[in-house]
Design a protein around this motif. Structure first.
Motif, PDB file in Angstrom:
ATOM      1  N   SER A   1      41.793 -42.039 -61.252  1.00 17.09           N
ATOM      2  CA  SER A   1      40.329 -41.924 -61.153  1.00 17.09           C
ATOM      3  C   SER A   1      39.673 -42.487 -62.406  1.00 17.09           C
ATOM      4  O   SER A   1      38.593 -43.062 -62.353  1.00 17.09           O
ATOM      5  N   GLY A   2      40.333 -42.376 -63.545  1.00 17.66           N
ATOM      6  CA  GLY A   2      39.860 -43.043 -64.768  1.00 17.66           C
ATOM      7  C   GLY A   2      38.468 -42.625 -65.211  1.00 17.66           C
ATOM      8  O   GLY A   2      37.737 -43.411 -65.799  1.00 17.66           O
ATOM      9  N   VAL A   3      38.098 -41.386 -64.928  1.00 19.65           N
ATOM     10  CA  VAL A   3      36.783 -40.901 -65.352  1.00 19.65           C
ATOM     11  C   VAL A   3      36.730 -40.856 -66.889  1.00 19.65           C
ATOM     12  O   VAL A   3      37.652 -40.364 -67.535  1.00 19.65           O
ATOM     13  N   GLU A   4      35.657 -41.377 -67.458  1.00 20.13           N
ATOM     14  CA  GLU A   4      35.537 -41.387 -68.926  1.00 20.13           C
ATOM     15  C   GLU A   4      35.226 -39.994 -69.460  1.00 20.13           C
ATOM     16  O   GLU A   4      34.381 -39.282 -68.915  1.00 20.13           O
ATOM     17  N   LYS A   5      35.933 -39.640 -70.527  1.00 16.32           N
ATOM     18  CA  LYS A   5      35.654 -38.375 -71.208  1.00 16.32           C
ATOM     19  C   LYS A   5      35.339 -38.718 -72.648  1.00 16.32           C
ATOM     20  O   LYS A   5      36.102 -39.452 -73.286  1.00 16.32           O
ATOM     21  N   VAL A   6      34.234 -38.190 -73.135  1.00 16.23           N
ATOM     22  CA  VAL A   6      33.834 -38.495 -74.507  1.00 16.23           C
ATOM     23  C   VAL A   6      33.985 -37.248 -75.365  1.00 16.23           C
ATOM     24  O   VAL A   6      33.457 -36.178 -75.014  1.00 16.23           O
TER      25      VAL A   6
ATOM     26  N   THR B   1      49.225 -44.837 -74.674  1.00 14.83           N
ATOM     27  CA  THR B   1      47.934 -44.430 -74.104  1.00 14.83           C
ATOM     28  C   THR B   1      47.168 -45.671 -73.638  1.00 14.83           C
ATOM     29  O   THR B   1      47.371 -46.763 -74.160  1.00 14.83           O
ATOM     30  N   ALA B   2      46.285 -45.472 -72.671  1.00 10.96           N
ATOM     31  CA  ALA B   2      45.429 -46.562 -72.198  1.00 10.96           C
ATOM     32  C   ALA B   2      44.396 -46.867 -73.286  1.00 10.96           C
ATOM     33  O   ALA B   2      44.148 -46.025 -74.157  1.00 10.96           O
ATOM     34  N   PRO B   3      43.781 -48.051 -73.237  1.00 11.72           N
ATOM     35  CA  PRO B   3      42.774 -48.365 -74.252  1.00 11.72           C
ATOM     36  C   PRO B   3      41.694 -47.278 -74.356  1.00 11.72           C
ATOM     37  O   PRO B   3      41.309 -46.676 -73.345  1.00 11.72           O
ATOM     38  N   ALA B   4      41.261 -47.028 -75.587  1.00 14.13           N
ATOM     39  CA  ALA B   4      40.217 -46.018 -75.846  1.00 14.13           C
ATOM     40  C   ALA B   4      39.082 -46.707 -76.607  1.00 14.13           C
ATOM     41  O   ALA B   4      39.194 -47.894 -76.969  1.00 14.13           O
ATOM     42  N   ARG B   5      38.009 -45.983 -76.826  1.00 12.41           N
ATOM     43  CA  ARG B   5      36.919 -46.509 -77.672  1.00 12.41           C
ATOM     44  C   ARG B   5      36.641 -45.491 -78.750  1.00 12.41           C
ATOM     45  O   ARG B   5      36.424 -44.316 -78.451  1.00 12.41           O
ATOM     46  N   THR B   6      36.664 -45.923 -79.997  1.00 13.47           N
ATOM     47  CA  THR B   6      36.361 -44.989 -81.084  1.00 13.47           C
ATOM     48  C   THR B   6      35.146 -45.472 -81.855  1.00 13.47           C
ATOM     49  O   THR B   6      34.879 -46.680 -81.917  1.00 13.47           O
ATOM     50  N   LYS B   7      34.435 -44.531 -82.430  1.00  9.69           N
ATOM     51  CA  LYS B   7      33.249 -44.868 -83.217  1.00  9.69           C
ATOM     52  C   LYS B   7      33.162 -43.871 -84.361  1.00  9.69           C
ATOM     53  O   LYS B   7      33.127 -42.656 -84.105  1.00  9.69           O
ATOM     54  N   MET B   8      33.148 -44.371 -85.572  1.00  7.87           N
ATOM     55  CA  MET B   8      32.987 -43.486 -86.736  1.00  7.87           C
ATOM     56  C   MET B   8      31.524 -43.031 -86.783  1.00  7.87           C
ATOM     57  O   MET B   8      30.618 -43.856 -86.868  1.00  7.87           O
ATOM     58  N   LEU B   9      31.293 -41.723 -86.699  1.00 10.65           N
ATOM     59  CA  LEU B   9      29.904 -41.240 -86.720  1.00 10.65           C
ATOM     60  C   LEU B   9      29.476 -40.893 -88.137  1.00 10.65           C
ATOM     61  O   LEU B   9      28.349 -41.168 -88.530  1.00 10.65           O
TER      62      LEU B   9
ATOM     63  N   ILE C   1      35.330 -40.410 -79.635  1.00 10.90           N
ATOM     64  CA  ILE C   1      36.383 -41.150 -78.923  1.00 10.90           C
ATOM     65  C   ILE C   1      36.208 -40.997 -77.419  1.00 10.90           C
ATOM     66  O   ILE C   1      35.923 -39.901 -76.932  1.00 10.90           O
ATOM     67  N   THR C   2      36.333 -42.127 -76.719  1.00 17.18           N
ATOM     68  CA  THR C   2      36.199 -42.129 -75.263  1.00 17.18           C
ATOM     69  C   THR C   2      37.546 -42.502 -74.672  1.00 17.18           C
ATOM     70  O   THR C   2      38.110 -43.540 -75.024  1.00 17.18           O
ATOM     71  N   ILE C   3      38.050 -41.632 -73.794  1.00 12.43           N
ATOM     72  CA  ILE C   3      39.323 -41.933 -73.124  1.00 12.43           C
ATOM     73  C   ILE C   3      39.151 -41.771 -71.616  1.00 12.43           C
ATOM     74  O   ILE C   3      38.220 -41.107 -71.162  1.00 12.43           O
ATOM     75  N   ARG C   4      40.067 -42.376 -70.874  1.00  7.82           N
ATOM     76  CA  ARG C   4      40.006 -42.278 -69.410  1.00  7.82           C
ATOM     77  C   ARG C   4      41.157 -41.464 -68.835  1.00  7.82           C
ATOM     78  O   ARG C   4      41.210 -41.207 -67.652  1.00  7.82           O
ATOM     79  N   GLU C   5      42.096 -41.123 -69.698  1.00  2.75           N
ATOM     80  CA  GLU C   5      43.222 -40.320 -69.213  1.00  2.75           C
ATOM     81  C   GLU C   5      42.943 -38.839 -69.504  1.00  2.75           C
ATOM     82  O   GLU C   5      41.913 -38.512 -70.072  1.00  2.75           O
ATOM     83  N   GLY C   6      43.882 -38.001 -69.153  1.00  2.00           N
ATOM     84  CA  GLY C   6      43.687 -36.577 -69.421  1.00  2.00           C
ATOM     85  C   GLY C   6      45.020 -35.894 -69.644  1.00  2.00           C
ATOM     86  O   GLY C   6      45.325 -34.881 -69.032  1.00  2.00           O
ATOM     87  N   ARG C   7      45.820 -36.466 -70.547  1.00  2.00           N
ATOM     88  CA  ARG C   7      47.126 -35.845 -70.801  1.00  2.00           C
ATOM     89  C   ARG C   7      46.947 -34.611 -71.672  1.00  2.00           C
ATOM     90  O   ARG C   7      45.941 -34.481 -72.372  1.00  2.00           O
ATOM     91  N   ASN C   8      47.991 -33.809 -71.659  1.00  2.00           N
ATOM     92  CA  ASN C   8      47.958 -32.570 -72.423  1.00  2.00           C
ATOM     93  C   ASN C   8      47.728 -32.852 -73.911  1.00  2.00           C
ATOM     94  O   ASN C   8      48.435 -33.668 -74.495  1.00  2.00           O
ATOM     95  N   ARG C   9      46.755 -32.204 -74.505  1.00  2.00           N
ATOM     96  CA  ARG C   9      46.436 -32.324 -75.941  1.00  2.00           C
ATOM     97  C   ARG C   9      46.339 -33.778 -76.392  1.00  2.00           C
ATOM     98  O   ARG C   9      46.713 -34.134 -77.506  1.00  2.00           O
ATOM     99  N   GLN C  10      45.796 -34.616 -75.521  1.00  2.49           N
ATOM    100  CA  GLN C  10      45.857 -36.055 -75.785  1.00  2.49           C
ATOM    101  C   GLN C  10      45.131 -36.495 -77.049  1.00  2.49           C
ATOM    102  O   GLN C  10      45.684 -37.246 -77.857  1.00  2.49           O
ATOM    103  N   VAL C  11      43.897 -36.037 -77.217  1.00  2.00           N
ATOM    104  CA  VAL C  11      43.116 -36.506 -78.370  1.00  2.00           C
ATOM    105  C   VAL C  11      43.765 -36.024 -79.665  1.00  2.00           C
ATOM    106  O   VAL C  11      43.929 -36.786 -80.620  1.00  2.00           O
TER     107      VAL C  11
END
Ligand code: URA
Length: 241
Positions: free
Chosen positions: A126-131, A159-167, A180-190
């Motif tokens: 499904s690749g839903v983005e999670k931020v 891991t699949a490509p992610a997007r990171t941004k230093m705030l 960080i924006t990811i599309r997967e949802g593995r256990n404790r991924q971030v």
């Protein structure tokens, strides 16, 4: 009136296609009688059994919850710790979370009793983005963050490509805040992704899930999704299947 396979799929027992197979294999009963045709429709008062087990039929409900830290993303906990459904005692439907956030992670969690909807969203494709917004120990270099963007090797695969941004970064306290924006949802991924580049996550919050964000919610607060929001999420999940 709803099609029988849709009712089965909604209960989260099987996908619609699998539900059709169950019907054709004679494993579904309506009001005690085996039904093998696919066309039939049932009313809310019809009793539907799949492989001898009666399915619960409730109106589907959908909520966004701002999970506080220190709460388990489950419907019960054998150690008696606080669980997300403790916040939903006012509703009669039997809801459960769509995916999980760690005990120490706060932020947006979706809860529903619509099993088909939950399965669509949680499907790896499904690749839903999670931020997420992450507070790290130390300040990762731009090069290190690029490694996360490209995909990094973890013990369960790259891991699949992610997007990171230093705030922001705090040199005195030696910490930084990163989105960080990811599309997967593995256990404790971030947490594991940041550990892989040598930075411990000291705080983690999910800000967005697909088209949904926390809006004005505070920790522990709940908002019901509008039918339009449900449709948007479903469309998003289906796009990648
Ligand atoms: N990634 C994590 O490491 N933890 C969460 O709770 C969610 C994503």
């Amino acid at each position: 009136m709803e099609r029988l396979q849709k009712v089965i799929a909604h209960a989260g027992i099987a996908s619609r296609r699998k539900a059709e197979e169950l019907i054709q294999e004679g494993k579904v009963k309506v009001n005690g009688k085996v039904v093998k045709e696919l066309g039939i429709k049932v009313t809310p008062s019809d009793r539907v059994e799949v492989e001898g087990i009666q399915i619960e039929r409730e109106e589907p409900v959908y909520f966004v919850f701002y999970k506080p830290r220190g709460v388990i993303s489950s419907v019960n906990d054998e150690k008696g710790r606080r669980v997300v459904t403790d916040y939903f005692e006012f509703i009669k439907e039997r809801i459960y979370p769509v995916g999980r956030l760690d005990y120490d992670t706060s932020g947006l969690l979706l809860l529903t009793n619509d099993g088909e909807f939950a399965n669509e969203l949680m499907h790896p494709r499904s690749g839903v983005e999670k931020v997420y917004v992450v507070k790290t120990k130390g300040i990762p270099s731009r090069e290190k963050l690029k490694e996360l963007d490209r995909g990094i090797r973890l013990e369960d695969g790259k891991t699949a490509p992610a997007r990171t941004k230093m705030l922001s970064m705090d040199k005195k306290k030696d910490s930084s805040i990163i989105e960080i924006t990811i599309r997967e949802g593995r256990n404790r991924q971030v947490r594991r992704m940041f550990e892989a580049i040598g930075h411990q996550v000291v705080k983690l919050k999910r800000e967005r899930y697909g088209t949904l964000n926390l809006g004005g919610l505070k920790p522990g607060e709940i908002r019901e999704l509008t039918p339009h929001e449900v449709k948007q999420l479903r469309t998003l999940a289906m796009k990648h299947q």
